[in-house]
Write a protein that holds these residues in place. Structure first.
Motif, PDB file in Angstrom:
ATOM      1  N   VAL A 130       0.845  -1.197   0.000  1.00 61.79           N
ATOM      2  CA  VAL A 130       0.000   0.000   0.000  1.00 61.79           C
ATOM      3  C   VAL A 130       0.881   1.247   0.000  1.00 61.79           C
ATOM      4  O   VAL A 130       1.876   1.318   0.720  1.00 61.79           O
ATOM      5  CB  VAL A 130      -0.923  -0.006   1.236  1.00 61.79           C
ATOM      6  CG1 VAL A 130      -1.751   1.266   1.305  1.00 61.79           C
ATOM      7  CG2 VAL A 130      -1.823  -1.237   1.208  1.00 61.79           C
ATOM      8  N   ALA A 151      -4.325 -10.521  -0.854  1.00 65.94           N
ATOM      9  CA  ALA A 151      -5.647 -10.371  -1.457  1.00 65.94           C
ATOM     10  C   ALA A 151      -5.966 -11.539  -2.382  1.00 65.94           C
ATOM     11  O   ALA A 151      -5.082 -12.095  -3.032  1.00 65.94           O
ATOM     12  CB  ALA A 151      -5.714  -9.056  -2.232  1.00 65.94           C
ATOM     13  N   TRP A 170     -10.905  -3.504  -0.676  1.00 66.19           N
ATOM     14  CA  TRP A 170     -10.649  -4.160  -1.956  1.00 66.19           C
ATOM     15  C   TRP A 170      -9.446  -3.533  -2.652  1.00 66.19           C
ATOM     16  O   TRP A 170      -9.142  -2.361  -2.438  1.00 66.19           O
ATOM     17  CB  TRP A 170     -11.860  -4.016  -2.881  1.00 66.19           C
ATOM     18  CG  TRP A 170     -13.136  -4.564  -2.344  1.00 66.19           C
ATOM     19  CD1 TRP A 170     -14.037  -3.915  -1.534  1.00 66.19           C
ATOM     20  CD2 TRP A 170     -13.681  -5.869  -2.564  1.00 66.19           C
ATOM     21  NE1 TRP A 170     -15.102  -4.734  -1.241  1.00 66.19           N
ATOM     22  CE2 TRP A 170     -14.911  -5.944  -1.867  1.00 66.19           C
ATOM     23  CE3 TRP A 170     -13.256  -6.979  -3.291  1.00 66.19           C
ATOM     24  CZ2 TRP A 170     -15.716  -7.081  -1.872  1.00 66.19           C
ATOM     25  CZ3 TRP A 170     -14.051  -8.118  -3.303  1.00 66.19           C
ATOM     26  CH2 TRP A 170     -15.263  -8.166  -2.602  1.00 66.19           C
ATOM     27  N   ILE A 171      -8.795  -4.309  -3.514  1.00 61.49           N
ATOM     28  CA  ILE A 171      -7.763  -3.793  -4.410  1.00 61.49           C
ATOM     29  C   ILE A 171      -8.367  -3.749  -5.811  1.00 61.49           C
ATOM     30  O   ILE A 171      -8.831  -4.772  -6.325  1.00 61.49           O
ATOM     31  CB  ILE A 171      -6.508  -4.688  -4.423  1.00 61.49           C
ATOM     32  CG1 ILE A 171      -5.893  -4.785  -3.021  1.00 61.49           C
ATOM     33  CG2 ILE A 171      -5.491  -4.161  -5.434  1.00 61.49           C
ATOM     34  CD1 ILE A 171      -5.288  -3.498  -2.499  1.00 61.49           C
ATOM     35  N   HIS A 180      -6.500   0.895  -3.364  1.00 64.15           N
ATOM     36  CA  HIS A 180      -7.021   0.158  -2.212  1.00 64.15           C
ATOM     37  C   HIS A 180      -8.175   0.975  -1.650  1.00 64.15           C
ATOM     38  O   HIS A 180      -7.968   2.062  -1.103  1.00 64.15           O
ATOM     39  CB  HIS A 180      -5.914  -0.014  -1.164  1.00 64.15           C
ATOM     40  CG  HIS A 180      -6.352  -0.770   0.051  1.00 64.15           C
ATOM     41  ND1 HIS A 180      -5.704  -0.673   1.263  1.00 64.15           N
ATOM     42  CD2 HIS A 180      -7.380  -1.638   0.247  1.00 64.15           C
ATOM     43  CE1 HIS A 180      -6.303  -1.445   2.143  1.00 64.15           C
ATOM     44  NE2 HIS A 180      -7.326  -2.039   1.557  1.00 64.15           N
ATOM     45  N   VAL A 219      -9.101  -7.914   0.009  1.00 61.51           N
ATOM     46  CA  VAL A 219      -8.006  -7.979   0.982  1.00 61.51           C
ATOM     47  C   VAL A 219      -8.436  -8.871   2.139  1.00 61.51           C
ATOM     48  O   VAL A 219      -9.492  -8.661   2.744  1.00 61.51           O
ATOM     49  CB  VAL A 219      -7.638  -6.578   1.502  1.00 61.51           C
ATOM     50  CG1 VAL A 219      -6.545  -6.681   2.564  1.00 61.51           C
ATOM     51  CG2 VAL A 219      -7.175  -5.687   0.353  1.00 61.51           C
ATOM     52  N   ARG A 222      -3.275  -8.585   6.452  1.00 61.26           N
ATOM     53  CA  ARG A 222      -2.316  -7.482   6.342  1.00 61.26           C
ATOM     54  C   ARG A 222      -1.125  -7.727   7.263  1.00 61.26           C
ATOM     55  O   ARG A 222      -1.246  -8.413   8.276  1.00 61.26           O
ATOM     56  CB  ARG A 222      -2.973  -6.162   6.747  1.00 61.26           C
ATOM     57  CG  ARG A 222      -4.312  -5.880   6.121  1.00 61.26           C
ATOM     58  CD  ARG A 222      -5.044  -4.781   6.867  1.00 61.26           C
ATOM     59  NE  ARG A 222      -5.230  -5.121   8.262  1.00 61.26           N
ATOM     60  CZ  ARG A 222      -5.526  -4.259   9.236  1.00 61.26           C
ATOM     61  NH1 ARG A 222      -5.658  -2.983   8.950  1.00 61.26           N
ATOM     62  NH2 ARG A 222      -5.683  -4.652  10.477  1.00 61.26           N
TER      63      ARG A 222
END
Length: 224
Positions: A130, A151, A170-171, A180, A219, A222
């Motif tokens: 990100v 993701a 979401w990506i 993102h 996603v 993380r």
């Protein structure tokens, strides 16, 4: 030895920084300095890290699995699973679009990273770095700049069904970039609205036509 390489080895071993430090006989602070490029490990320590990794991979080869999309899963000694995925920086969207359809090129063009997961998944998994704080509104499930996110791709046949609220967003990958965001829609014209969790004027909502979207990923995990 680069900071990312050290971090990836530690993550593939399934160790926290403290556990990795204990394994190598150094302080947790040393590991933190290596992974943030504030200090380089000595040549003897680099050798020890590589030997530790070598022994680990030799022991785990028989516990490796691969799904139909080429994502490799490894069962760790404690019974948990680790997935190995390409890591795509947001600013590399043009390069990613060029090689997306070729699994080998994706793997060879981008660095690899690792995440622990609960089960062997059947989908197509990719990790992204990100690049800004648009999804960092200060809440527990928000994501800061610099985080790596794992993701899973959402098939195009599901796009018109709408995008539910998700824990981490979401990506969205389109011709103009990788974003993102949370997603609203689509509306009757086939447009989705990309929404930031950071309510600063710097990160306004904006529409994208699904006809211009290359792929969308949910996603699911993380690391910071």
């Amino acid at each position: 030895m680069k900071a990312l390489e050290i971090r990836n080895i530690r993550k593939e071993l399934g160790k926290t920084q403290a556990e990795f430090a204990k394994l190598l006989g150094v302080s947790k602070n040393s590991v933190q300095l290596w992974e943030t490029e504030k200090r380089n490990p000595s040549p003897s320590m680099v050798f020890l890290i590589k030997e530790t990794y070598k022994k680990h991979t030799e022991n785990l080869k028989e516990n490796e699995f691969e799904n139909k999309n080429g994502n490799k899963f490894t069962e760790l000694p404690d019974g948990s699973l680790m997935i190995q995925v390409p890591l795509v920086p947001f600013n590399a969207y043009a390069s990613f679009l060029e090689v997306y359809e070729d699994e080998y090129k994706v793997k060879s063009k981008f660095e690899t990273t690792y995440f622990t997961v609960d089960k062997i998944g059947k989908g197509n998994y990719i990790a992204f770095t990100v690049k800004n704080d648009s999804m960092n509104g200060g809440m527990l499930d928000d994501t800061p700049s610099g985080a790596q996110v794992l993701a899973r791709e959402l098939g195009k046949q599901h796009w018109r069904d709408g995008f539910n609220s998700t824990q981490y967003g979401w990506i969205i990958i389109c011709e103009t970039g990788i974003f993102h965001k949370d997603i609203k829609g689509p509306d009757e014209k086939g447009d989705i609205t990309c929404v930031s969790r950071n309510k600063s004027p710097e990160f306004p909502e904006f529409p994208i036509s699904l006809n211009e979207v290359h792929s969308i990923y949910k996603v699911i995990k993380r690391t910071f």
